[in-house]
Design a protein around this motif. Structure first.
Motif, short mmCIF file in Angstrom:
data_model
loop_
_atom_site.label_atom_id
_atom_site.label_comp_id
_atom_site.label_asym_id
_atom_site.label_seq_id
_atom_site.Cartn_x
_atom_site.Cartn_y
_atom_site.Cartn_z
N GLY A 155 1.03 -1.47 -0.10
CA GLY A 155 -0.12 0.33 0.15
C GLY A 155 0.56 1.37 0.14
O GLY A 155 0.06 2.58 0.64
N LEU A 156 2.25 1.11 -0.57
CA LEU A 156 2.82 2.04 -0.71
C LEU A 156 2.64 3.98 -1.71
O LEU A 156 2.29 2.84 -2.62
N PRO A 157 2.43 4.58 -1.46
CA PRO A 157 2.05 5.74 -2.44
C PRO A 157 3.04 5.20 -3.87
O PRO A 157 4.32 5.35 -3.34
N ARG A 158 2.14 6.00 -4.75
CA ARG A 158 3.28 5.94 -5.93
C ARG A 158 4.31 6.82 -6.23
O ARG A 158 5.73 6.42 -6.16
N ALA A 159 4.76 7.94 -5.20
CA ALA A 159 5.94 8.72 -5.44
C ALA A 159 6.95 8.09 -4.69
O ALA A 159 7.93 7.64 -5.33
N GLN A 160 6.91 7.86 -3.39
CA GLN A 160 7.51 6.97 -2.53
C GLN A 160 7.78 5.67 -3.26
O GLN A 160 8.79 4.93 -3.28
N ILE A 161 7.03 4.66 -3.83
CA ILE A 161 7.48 3.90 -5.51
C ILE A 161 8.02 4.09 -5.75
O ILE A 161 10.06 3.39 -5.81
N ALA A 162 7.82 5.48 -6.65
CA ALA A 162 9.03 5.70 -7.68
C ALA A 162 10.61 5.52 -6.91
O ALA A 162 11.45 5.16 -7.65
N GLY A 163 10.19 6.48 -5.89
CA GLY A 163 12.28 6.86 -5.08
C GLY A 163 12.62 5.91 -4.72
O GLY A 163 13.77 5.49 -5.21
#
Lengths: 560, 258
Positions: B115-123
């Motif tokens: 359930g991580l947010p998209r911005a965090q996933i990319a980083g």
């Protein structure tokens, strides 16, 4: 390292397969699979013998009456159907072959040529290739009934049967090499093969059908029919049928020439098959993993498309799994092959077979029969993907038990990915049949699409359950994979048990005299099926969790 | 830092009581009682078939516990399985990777399941791929070497930011450069309070990294404690061979092999 003789190597392989089976049975793992295999074998046997008896009921009276024209047409038709069943159908229906053994044998002191013949022998004894043998024997029996030489007829049948086997493997291996997108020479060869088999045989059969038909009286069409027949008669089915006719009339010279033609096709099939076999097993497969440049650069056909599916109100584990499964299916050999070949075949059927349906049947009009038939065919073609939805992930399946995602939503996500893929095939098929000139009435399109959705949801419901009960490792990078025989059998039984209900709903318009009843009936069925599907997610997820150890153990093994 | 995220305060990172796992008549794990302090580097050692992987599988929810119990950061691994899964990262024996996806897509999948947010996933994904030298673009995992898969599996275990990391033979099949990077990364993690629980056959690495070890032999725990307290003037290899009844002088030969 010692060389070892051919006989001892073949015996070692036979011993290996028997040992693997016995050990699995001893551990209680393969019992249901074996039962399923036997039941499926019996079922296929009954169908094959039944079809042969039906064929005999038409052909033997024709042979007794001396109707040579009808007999020849039937001979060509049956032999062409055998070639179709042996070459094109296996591309669409998953089947078991000896690939696991073949791949492992590469490390042993076996020459590639010997390996090729071992693989051919394994294929020859598979149920698929024994399936059409009774029909071919009936064709030969009808040909030599009363007068002809039995051995001459059997020689033709043997050449045809081995020819189908060789061409079947050539087309399958060639298509795999093509879809891996790495070798242009093989790709070109496959295109030529398909052109020869489809473009030659199709018009040849149409020419055979139109020959002596009043429609072909016009000069232009006459020329077309003559040309089509000329193409067709150089192909194996015509050569073999001519040889059978010669065996019937006792013309030894003609029989020899046409049997020679059939055998040439067989030899050509073996050569092409061997060529692909060596490329497939000793070509790219030998490349070390991790070595070489990026696959996207090497394989021009592989371009992972970056896309997202973000819907806020859907649980993240559902979205994550829908996206993952859709990606994996669209990149897999199975997925690509179904996506390309299903619309091509549906387009061909829309143009030929389906166009011939002009009479209503059991409450369904010709249009309904055509489209429901097409939707149902697509359902059956993609059936294999439903039954074993966990298995192509191998080690990845551990993720469902290691990560915090809720299993019912994970299952929904996996089904969602498959539904999107199936609708993509349906949409392309609809475009294909529109291109070949078939017209679709709006109400039938809507009702038909709902029927497709009902079938998709129902098959997912059954498939989820079977995936938990009968997981068998799959290789998505290969067509030559296996599924649980019992899982397959049960899924087909479940689908055929459900079919009368779907049929009844679709036939409501004619039963109740209003076209809207069909829509209502199918909508109600859809609501009930969806209700059952969502009600099943919890218990199936509980079963998945309960059986996780057996599933993980089954999917981590290679010896099947 | 909520209790739910980081577990029940003051409880050990991992604790088991009379943990048992049997397969029919075979007792794979026999009443073991482990206690792994928070933030330590814990080496779980044993010969082949001793029960190491079975224990890890029970602790991470891949195998059911026959009897006894286990908890991670105070959460029972069976009753509170979902909370446990939120706190742990795992690199099991069979790597849990999807072969039809790229490295970045595998990472994105795991992150989404957490359930991580998209911005965090990319980083996080970008940093991990860079660190593991896995910036292979569009290459599918099916085309990865064993070492690349291992590194990706470790990256997948790390992306949610676990508090306890389970690693089953993490250095097997990894080249020297990557192994050095991973060792440094794991040491950094333990310094920041993450507990690392690993099994390895490479005793030099265990000796160098681990602050605590336990040795399992034929399903039973035969030793447990801080490395410094286990034996003075003896290497870990000598202690291990002694504990599992192996004779260091034993040199088997095959007379027929030239």
């Amino acid at each position: 390292m010692s060389g070892g003789g051919t006989v001892s190597q073949v015996l070692a392989i036979v011993w290996l397969r028997r040992r693997l089976l016995m050990n699995r049975l001893r551990r209680g793992e393969g019992v249901w699979d074996l039962v399923g295999t036997i039941l499926l074998g019996v079922l296929w046997g009954v169908v094959a013998v039944g079809a042969a008896i039906g064929l005999g009921a038409v052909m033997l009276p024709a042979a007794r009456a001396g109707d040579e024209s009808l007999l020849f047409k039937l001979q060509v038709g049956v032999i062409a159907a055998a070639f179709f069943a042996g070459t094109v159908l296996p591309l669409l229906v998953e089947k078991e072959t000896g690939e696991v053994v073949t791949e492992r044998l590469l490390v042993f002191p076996l020459t590639p040529a010997r390996l090729f013949w071992i693989a051919q022998a394994a294929l020859a004894l598979s149920v698929d290739h024994l399936f059409y043998l009774p029909a071919l024997l009936v064709v030969a029996a009808a040909a030599v009934l009363g007068a002809g030489s039995v051995s001459a007829g059997l020689a033709v049948v043997l050449a045809v049967w081995l020819g189908v086997l060789a061409w079947g493997q050539a087309v399958q291996l060639g298509t795999e090499v093509l879809l891996r997108g790495r070798r242009s020479r093989e790709a070109l060869a496959v295109v030529v093969l398909v052109l020869i088999l489809a473009m030659g045989m199709g018009p040849g059969l149409v020419g055979e059908y139109l020959d002596h038909h009043p429609l072909a009286d016009g000069a232009v069409l006459r020329q077309g029919v003559t040309a089509a027949l000329a193409v067709g008669r150089s192909l194996a089915p015509w050569q073999a049928a001519s040889a059978l006719q010669a065996a019937r009339t006792g013309e030894t010279g003609t029989w020899l020439i046409n049997l020679g033609g059939t055998t040439l096709w067989l030899m050509a099939g073996l050569l092409v098959s061997r060529w692909f076999f060596l490329r497939f097993y000793l070509g790219d497969r030998g490349r070390a993993k991790g070595a070489g440049p990026d696959r996207a650069v090497v394989g021009k056909s592989f371009r992972p498309v970056e896309w997202r599916l973000e819907v806020g109100w859907i649980p993240p584990e559902t979205v994550a799994n829908a996206v993952k499964d859709l990606r994996i299916i669209l990149r897999s050999l199975t997925g690509r092959m179904l996506l390309i070949l299903t619309p091509a075949i549906m387009g061909f059927m829309g143009w030929s077979v389906l166009a011939d349906i002009t009479e209503p049947y059991r409450g369904l009009g010709p249009d309904q029969l055509r489209f429901y038939g097409m939707f149902f065919s697509i359902s059956l073609i993609t059936q294999g993907l439903n039954n074993n939805i966990l298995a192509f992930e191998r080690g990845g399946v551990q993720g469902y038990f290691l990560l915090p995602g809720r299993l019912p939503w994970v299952l929904l996500g996996k089904n969602l990915g498959l539904w999107i893929y199936q609708f993509l095939i349906l949409a392309i098929c609809l475009v294909a049949i529109l291109i070949v000139g078939t017209r679709i009435e709006g109400m039938i399109l809507v009702t038909g699409s709902l029927v497709f959705i009902v079938m998709a949801v129902y098959r997912a419901l059954i498939g989820n359950l079977l995936s938990c009960l009968f997981p068998v490792p799959r290789t998505m990078s290969s067509r030559r994979t296996r599924q649980s025989a019992m899982g397959n059998l049960l899924s087909f039984v479940a689908v055929f048990l459900f079919l009368p209900l779907v049929w009844l709903c679709a036939a409501l318009p004619s039963l109740l005299g209003d076209p809207k009843w069909g829509l209502w009936g199918v909508s109600i069925l859809l609501a009930v099926t969806l209700g059952l599907y969502f009600a099943s997610l919890g218990p199936v997820a509980a079963l998945l969790s309960e059986r996780r150890e057996r599933i993980l153990m089954a999917l981590s093994k290679g010896d099947k | 830092m909520s209790e739910n995220d980081h577990g029940v305060e003051d409880s050990p990172a991992i604790e088991t009581h009379d943990l048992v796992r049997s397969f029919d008549d075979f007792l794979a794990v026999d009443s073991i009682g482990l206690r792994v302090p928070r933030g330590c580097f814990f080496g779980f050692l044993g010969p082949n078939g001793a029960g190491k992987s079975t224990t890890i599988k029970m602790l991470t929810g891949l195998l059911r516990i026959t009897s006894g119990g286990a908890s991670i950061l105070g959460h029972d691994v069976e009753r509170d399985a979902r909370a446990v899964k939120r706190l742990i990262g795992v690199v099991p024996e069979d790597l849990p990777l999807f072969e039809g996806l790229t490295a970045a897509e595998n990472l994105a999948f795991v992150a989404r399941m957490h359930g991580l947010p998209r911005a965090q996933i990319a980083g996080r994904s970008g940093e991990l791929l860079e660190m593991m030298d896995l910036t292979a673009g569009k290459k599918l995992v099916a085309d990865f070497s064993h070492g690349m898969r291992k590194k990706l599996a470790l990256a997948c275990a790390l992306i949610p930011g676990p508090r306890v990391l389970f690693l089953d033979e993490p250095f097997e099949g990894i080249d020297a450069v990557a192994s050095r990077h991973i060792r440094a990364l794991l040491e950094d993690l333990t310094e920041r309070g993450v507990t690392v629980f690993l099994t390895s056959h490479i005793l030099e690495i265990v000796d160098r990294l681990c602050t605590h070890v336990a040795v399992i032999h034929r399903g039973k725990l035969v030793a447990q404690g801080a490395v410094a307290e286990m034996g003075i003037d003896r290497t870990l290899e000598e202690i291990f061979l002694d504990l599992v009844d192996a004779d260091p002088q034993d040199r088997p030969t095959l007379s027929w092999l030239a």
